[in-house]
Motif scaffolding. Structure first.
Motif, PDB file in Angstrom:
ATOM      1  N   GLN A 184       0.898  -1.314   0.166  1.00 45.61           N
ATOM      2  CA  GLN A 184       0.113   0.267   0.097  1.00 45.61           C
ATOM      3  C   GLN A 184       0.904   1.253   0.065  1.00 45.61           C
ATOM      4  O   GLN A 184       1.714   1.217   0.619  1.00 45.61           O
ATOM      5  N   LEU A 185       0.523   2.058  -0.583  1.00 44.60           N
ATOM      6  CA  LEU A 185       1.298   3.383  -0.897  1.00 44.60           C
ATOM      7  C   LEU A 185       0.302   4.600  -1.221  1.00 44.60           C
ATOM      8  O   LEU A 185       0.139   5.239  -2.248  1.00 44.60           O
ATOM      9  N   SER A 186      -0.642   4.807  -0.125  1.00 42.65           N
ATOM     10  CA  SER A 186      -1.606   5.824  -0.403  1.00 42.65           C
ATOM     11  C   SER A 186      -1.781   7.114   0.573  1.00 42.65           C
ATOM     12  O   SER A 186      -1.855   8.177   0.150  1.00 42.65           O
ATOM     13  N   SER A 187      -1.340   7.012   1.769  1.00 44.38           N
ATOM     14  CA  SER A 187      -1.179   8.107   2.449  1.00 44.38           C
ATOM     15  C   SER A 187      -0.516   7.835   3.547  1.00 44.38           C
ATOM     16  O   SER A 187       0.129   6.711   3.661  1.00 44.38           O
ATOM     17  N   GLY A 188       0.301   8.790   4.391  1.00 41.08           N
ATOM     18  CA  GLY A 188       1.080   8.633   5.510  1.00 41.08           C
ATOM     19  C   GLY A 188       1.621   9.832   5.831  1.00 41.08           C
ATOM     20  O   GLY A 188       1.442  10.956   5.101  1.00 41.08           O
ATOM     21  N   ILE A 189       2.634   9.826   6.904  1.00 39.70           N
ATOM     22  CA  ILE A 189       3.360  10.775   7.569  1.00 39.70           C
ATOM     23  C   ILE A 189       4.685  10.644   7.047  1.00 39.70           C
ATOM     24  O   ILE A 189       5.217   9.948   6.963  1.00 39.70           O
ATOM     25  N   VAL A 190       5.226  11.891   6.975  1.00 36.99           N
ATOM     26  CA  VAL A 190       6.546  12.195   6.423  1.00 36.99           C
ATOM     27  C   VAL A 190       7.385  12.841   7.391  1.00 36.99           C
ATOM     28  O   VAL A 190       6.979  13.848   8.186  1.00 36.99           O
ATOM     29  N   ALA A 191       8.753  12.374   7.604  1.00 35.11           N
ATOM     30  CA  ALA A 191       9.632  13.213   8.672  1.00 35.11           C
ATOM     31  C   ALA A 191      10.906  13.250   8.462  1.00 35.11           C
ATOM     32  O   ALA A 191      11.310  12.575   7.646  1.00 35.11           O
ATOM     33  N   LYS A 192      11.851  14.148   8.978  1.00 39.17           N
ATOM     34  CA  LYS A 192      13.121  14.215   8.705  1.00 39.17           C
ATOM     35  C   LYS A 192      14.087  13.834   9.871  1.00 39.17           C
ATOM     36  O   LYS A 192      13.474  13.471  10.924  1.00 39.17           O
ATOM     37  N   ILE A 193      14.999  12.875   9.646  1.00 36.36           N
ATOM     38  CA  ILE A 193      15.879  12.208  10.534  1.00 36.36           C
ATOM     39  C   ILE A 193      16.589  13.343  11.282  1.00 36.36           C
ATOM     40  O   ILE A 193      17.689  13.540  10.445  1.00 36.36           O
ATOM     41  N   ASP A 194      16.357  13.698  12.379  1.00 33.70           N
ATOM     42  CA  ASP A 194      17.207  14.599  13.063  1.00 33.70           C
ATOM     43  C   ASP A 194      18.473  14.155  13.685  1.00 33.70           C
ATOM     44  O   ASP A 194      19.468  14.590  13.564  1.00 33.70           O
ATOM     45  N   TRP A 195      18.123  12.891  14.463  1.00 35.01           N
ATOM     46  CA  TRP A 195      19.301  12.372  15.069  1.00 35.01           C
ATOM     47  C   TRP A 195      19.419  11.100  15.040  1.00 35.01           C
ATOM     48  O   TRP A 195      18.551  10.079  14.677  1.00 35.01           O
ATOM     49  N   VAL A 196      20.671  10.155  14.644  1.00 34.67           N
ATOM     50  CA  VAL A 196      20.723   8.682  14.783  1.00 34.67           C
ATOM     51  C   VAL A 196      21.497   8.570  16.160  1.00 34.67           C
ATOM     52  O   VAL A 196      22.888   8.995  16.290  1.00 34.67           O
ATOM     53  N   LEU A 197      21.194   7.725  16.937  1.00 34.90           N
ATOM     54  CA  LEU A 197      21.737   7.534  18.366  1.00 34.90           C
ATOM     55  C   LEU A 197      21.830   6.163  18.613  1.00 34.90           C
ATOM     56  O   LEU A 197      21.067   5.371  18.288  1.00 34.90           O
TER      57      LEU A 197
END
Length: 415
Positions: free
Chosen positions: A270-283
């Protein structure tokens, strides 16, 4: 931003609706405060400006995130099992006898580091997700644009498991063919010592009715490399699920299936809707605890806290998920699965999310805090549904290497 991606982002964050909503919120809040506290014009315009600021923030977010995300979303019209990376570590599945006895194919298997995933993933693994068993060889051939004309029947492993009775059942048009028209079946009878010269012109239906023992002859008694696909007319039009033993064969053993794009599966991701965000930190895993998580399982939900060894990525640039953590499934396991099969894999699976539906689970895997990079992996599961619903196992088949990200990359989180 391409049209498909714009529709994807807008389906979750339609700008005109966001603008209208935020303006209404801003106006309502301002009026409420003004009426309650008799604020002056300065405060009124300040609050109105505050509302407009958030409207503009959302518009910029949708525009910039969509442009960046277009470089990281899987292109399911190009992605195939063949071009997924090989497995990054050896593994195995051992099924308790009480579980295996309830399932219609062998779930146990072993794989080695560097092995291609289509060599150990089985058709039955996807019967309730991608539903690959509904495909025919004709559909696969036409979609991938490669002809099977130069292949022999030995390239179709499932055929070796069929008896003559199976064959006549799944390809009904063969029943009215005479023995002389099907050299493969002639050779099958000869190999068992039958004299066929007097029955060459008999239809196969009549022949097997007169001599029922013929029904039990198996095609594994022949060297199928001597016969092209055309020697069994109608074979390539039969859905894979009609063949005896279809659940237990590997994806690689079905001609062309490993090259079929995910978008062309009967039940695609499925690829219809969703949230996107930026990766701020890799911990790294020294971080603990992680309590503002967006990872977990479809059994426990997607905010399962981590108390120790909490390697994770921290998200930003989207007010909806800013500061939240996606914990690495390499370090944290969570309860998973449903029904009788939930006992597989000791009842647990790597923590993660389902951005593309239930077909597979996306898991944050290797974390490198020094370079700011993070790899993801996919995990699959087994479901047994039908006359007897045994539920689904935890997502334990993997890890299948997927995509790698860096700090400041955008990542798709799904619904």
């Amino acid at each position: 931003m391409n049209q498909h991606l714009r529709q994807l982002i807008y389906s979750r964050f339609p700008i005109h609706r966001i603008t209208l909503c935020l303006l209404r919120v801003s106006t309502t809040l301002t009026k409420s405060i003004k009426n309650s506290y008799d604020i002056g014009k300065f405060s009124y315009w300040f609050l109105t400006g505050w509302g407009l600021f958030w409207v503009l923030t959302w518009i910029i977010l949708v525009s910039t995130s969509g442009q960046a995300l277009s470089q990281t979303l899987p292109l399911f019209n190009q992605l195939t099992f063949d071009n997924l990376p090989s497995v990054s570590q050896s593994g195995s599945i051992t099924i308790p006898p009480e579980v295996q006895g309830q399932v219609d194919y062998n779930l146990s298997r072993t794989w080695q580091k560097g092995q291609s995933i289509d060599s150990f993933l089985k058709l039955g693994d996807f019967q309730n997700s991608f539903q690959l068993q509904q495909l025919t060889l004709n559909e696969i051939e036409q979609t991938i644009g490669q002809s099977f004309a130069n292949l022999t029947l030995s390239n179709f492993e499932l055929l070796r498991q069929q008896t003559l009775e199976n064959l006549l059942t799944i390809i009904p048009q063969l029943e009215n063919k005479t023995l002389s028209q099907i050299p493969l079946i002639q050779d099958l009878l000869k190999a068992q010592g039958y004299q066929i010269s007097s029955v060459l012109n008999q239809p196969l239906k009549k022949l097997t009715k007169q001599n029922p023992k013929l029904n039990q002859l198996s095609l594994n008694q022949l060297d199928l490399s001597q016969y092209p696909f055309d020697d069994l007319p109608g074979l390539t039009s039969v859905p894979l699920e009609k063949f005896t033993g279809w659940q237990n064969v590997s994806l690689a053993s079905i001609p062309g299936l490993s090259f079929l794009p995910f978008a062309n599966f009967p039940n695609p991701p499925q690829l219809s809707s969703g949230i996107v965000a930026k990766i701020d930190w890799v911990l790294s895993d020294v971080e603990q605890p992680a309590t503002k998580t967006i990872s977990g399982s479809d059994r426990l939900g997607y905010n399962v806290s981590c108390q120790q060894n909490c390697a994770h990525i921290e998200l930003g640039d989207n007010p909806v998920v800013a500061g939240q953590q996606w914990v690495s499934g390499k370090y944290q396991s969570v309860e998973g699965g449903h029904g009788f099969l939930s006992g597989m894999f000791n009842g647990v699976e790597p923590t993660g999310r389902h951005p593309f539906g239930p077909g597979f689970k996306v898991v944050v895997w290797d974390i490198d805090e020094v370079t700011g990079t993070v790899s993801t992996a996919w995990f699959f599961r087994v479901c047994q549904k039908g006359l007897f619903n045994l539920g689904c196992s935890p997502y334990g088949i993997g890890p299948i290497p997927a995509f790698t990200y860096k700090e400041n990359d955008w990542i798709f989180l799904g619904p």
